[in-house]
Design a protein around this motif. Structure first.
Motif, PDB file in Angstrom:
ATOM      1  N   ARG A 160      23.161  -7.915  26.027  1.00 16.51           N
ATOM      2  CA  ARG A 160      22.935  -7.632  24.618  1.00 16.51           C
ATOM      3  C   ARG A 160      23.168  -8.937  23.864  1.00 16.51           C
ATOM      4  O   ARG A 160      24.223  -9.560  24.041  1.00 16.51           O
ATOM      5  N   HIS A 190      28.925  -7.434  27.320  1.00 17.68           N
ATOM      6  CA  HIS A 190      27.460  -7.326  27.342  1.00 17.68           C
ATOM      7  C   HIS A 190      26.814  -8.626  26.843  1.00 17.68           C
ATOM      8  O   HIS A 190      25.741  -9.003  27.290  1.00 17.68           O
ATOM      9  N   ILE A 196      27.167  -3.575  32.069  1.00 18.64           N
ATOM     10  CA  ILE A 196      26.006  -2.682  31.977  1.00 18.64           C
ATOM     11  C   ILE A 196      26.493  -1.315  31.498  1.00 18.64           C
ATOM     12  O   ILE A 196      27.675  -1.001  31.609  1.00 18.64           O
ATOM     13  N   ASP A 197      25.574  -0.535  30.958  1.00 16.23           N
ATOM     14  CA  ASP A 197      25.841   0.866  30.669  1.00 16.23           C
ATOM     15  C   ASP A 197      24.860   1.667  31.502  1.00 16.23           C
ATOM     16  O   ASP A 197      23.729   1.232  31.715  1.00 16.23           O
ATOM     17  N   ASP A 247      34.868   4.149  26.909  1.00 18.31           N
ATOM     18  CA  ASP A 247      33.417   3.952  26.887  1.00 18.31           C
ATOM     19  C   ASP A 247      32.926   4.323  28.290  1.00 18.31           C
ATOM     20  O   ASP A 247      32.781   3.477  29.159  1.00 18.31           O
ATOM     21  N   HIS A 250      30.163   2.636  30.433  1.00 13.83           N
ATOM     22  CA  HIS A 250      30.249   1.175  30.473  1.00 13.83           C
ATOM     23  C   HIS A 250      30.905   0.671  31.765  1.00 13.83           C
ATOM     24  O   HIS A 250      31.958   1.154  32.168  1.00 13.83           O
TER      25      HIS A 250
HETATM   26 ZN   LIG Z   1      28.737  -1.107  27.550  1.00 15.22          ZN
END
Ligand SMILES: [Zn+2]
Length: 377
Positions: A160, A190, A196-197, A247, A250
């Motif tokens: 990201r 990220h 990664i998700d 999360d 994640h």
């Molecule tokens: Zn994440």
């Protein structure tokens, strides 16, 4: 001469067509097709058509022909030319946009048809670019290992950019929506391709699920847990283990680097990367096909051999120790000193230095037996 060239082109085209149709036959069965190969196919078709037209024009024009005939020829030529140009443009475009690796998945016929591993992997491809190479290897392994357990997954987020992260941070704060992250730009793994998700990929191949209780493969273990297990074994940390802000989708690899380190430009070291690769490779190596009966037999034979060798080595080592003991000692052992003195006093030995362990033992025994006393008398 020209005829020979035409014939060679024709033969090559036919051979390529055969090879391509075999490729497509295989690919359509697996329901994924490379766009580049489709482009090649289109170009080759257009080219062959163009060649046929050229052939036609070249070898029939001698007789002349009606105006309609001539128009037909030029139209056919124009169509062929446009076709080849279009094919070339498509191929060039795919090549220069790195699109040559784009695969198109075709709709499946059966509703419950199992997704192939290739299909599952392709779903995550768009999110894989820009990942740190170790993360990429780990993610590919994760997708494969989860698939092998009957749990197809999809990577929904990879690298990201900092701008994207800032926009995401704004969500639920300065912009509408619910809060999805506590990290500003540069403050998420990220942003460095180190996270990664994921989501569960449903059997239809297009829907995803974050249902942590779902047991799609019906093995009594929630699919989500299976993914987390595999991820941790591969060296990922799970966002579900965080205490403040959990999360769950994640996964990250930090290599012990804090975000401050990453912001300062630090990178995982080569040693750390090698260790991470080794961990992934080890798991992937174990995942290779189970041993056949013959391989098992060979393996057992090898184990026996290794055991025998270990025993032989132990024997050897014992013998060496024995020999060392038997060898000359650098100084007289304290326990042998009185006996040695007695032996010298008795005039039986000139020197007692540099004897072996056995020598001193023998001298001591003889002394205890009173041999030297007798001699002294
Ligand atoms: Zn994440």
């Amino acid at each position: 001469m020209l005829l020979v060239a035409y014939s060679i082109s024709m033969i090559c085209a036919v051979m390529l067509f055969i090879a391509l149709s075999m490729y497509f036959h295989k690919r359509f069965k697996r329901q994924t097709v490379s766009l580049f190969m489709l482009g090649v196919f289109f170009f080759l078709s257009a080219y062959t058509f163009k060649m046929a037209v050229a052939f036609w024009i070249r070898f029939t024009s001698a007789s002349g022909g009606a105006a309609l005939y001539a128009t037909l020829k030029s139209t056919a030529w124009a169509v062929a030319q446009i076709g080849t140009t279009l094919g070339l443009v498509v191929l060039t475009y795919l090549m220069y946009t790195k699109g040559q690796d784009i695969f198109m998945s075709l709709p499946r016929k059966g509703k419950n048809a199992m997704l192939t591993l290739d299909q599952v992997k392709l779903k995550s491809m768009p999110r894989m670019s820009g990942l740190h190479p170790v993360l990429e290897a780990g993610t590919v392994a994760l997708i494969e290992r989860c698939y092998a357990r009957g749990v197809p997954i999809i990577v929904t987020q990879g690298l990201r950019t900092i701008a994207e992260q800032d926009a995401l941070y704004a969500q639920g704060r300065t912009r509408p929506g619910r809060i999805v992250t506590n990290a500003r730009g540069g403050h998420s793994y990220h942003n460095y391709g180190l996270a990664i998700d994921f989501a569960l990929l449903l059997p239809n191949g297009s829907s995803v699920s974050w249902d942590m209780t779902r047991d799609g493969d019906q093995d009594g273990v929630a699919d989500w847990q299976e993914v987390i297990q595999e991820a941790k074994a591969l060296g990922f940390e799970s966002g579900g283990d965080w205490t403040s802000f959990k999360d769950y989708p994640h996964l990250q690899m930090t290599f012990g680097l804090r975000l401050a380190d990453l912001l300062a430009g630090r990178q995982p070291t080569g040693v750390q990367m090698d260790a991470a690769y080794a961990r992934i490779d080890k798991l992937q190596g174990e995942a290779e096909q189970p041993m056949t009966a013959q391989e098992k037999k060979d393996f057992e034979a090898m184990q026996l051999l290794i055991k025998a060798q270990a025993e032989a080595a132990l024997n050897l080592s014992n013998r060496v120790t024995g020999l060392e003991k038997a060898a000359k000692l650098p100084e007289i052992p304290k326990w042998a000193l009185p006996a040695c003195e007695a032996a010298k006093a008795a005039g039986l030995l000139d020197t007692t230095a540099n004897g072996s362990y056995d020598f001193y033992r023998m001298v001591t025994i003889l002394n205890r037996a009173g041999v030297f006393k007798k001699g002294a008398k």
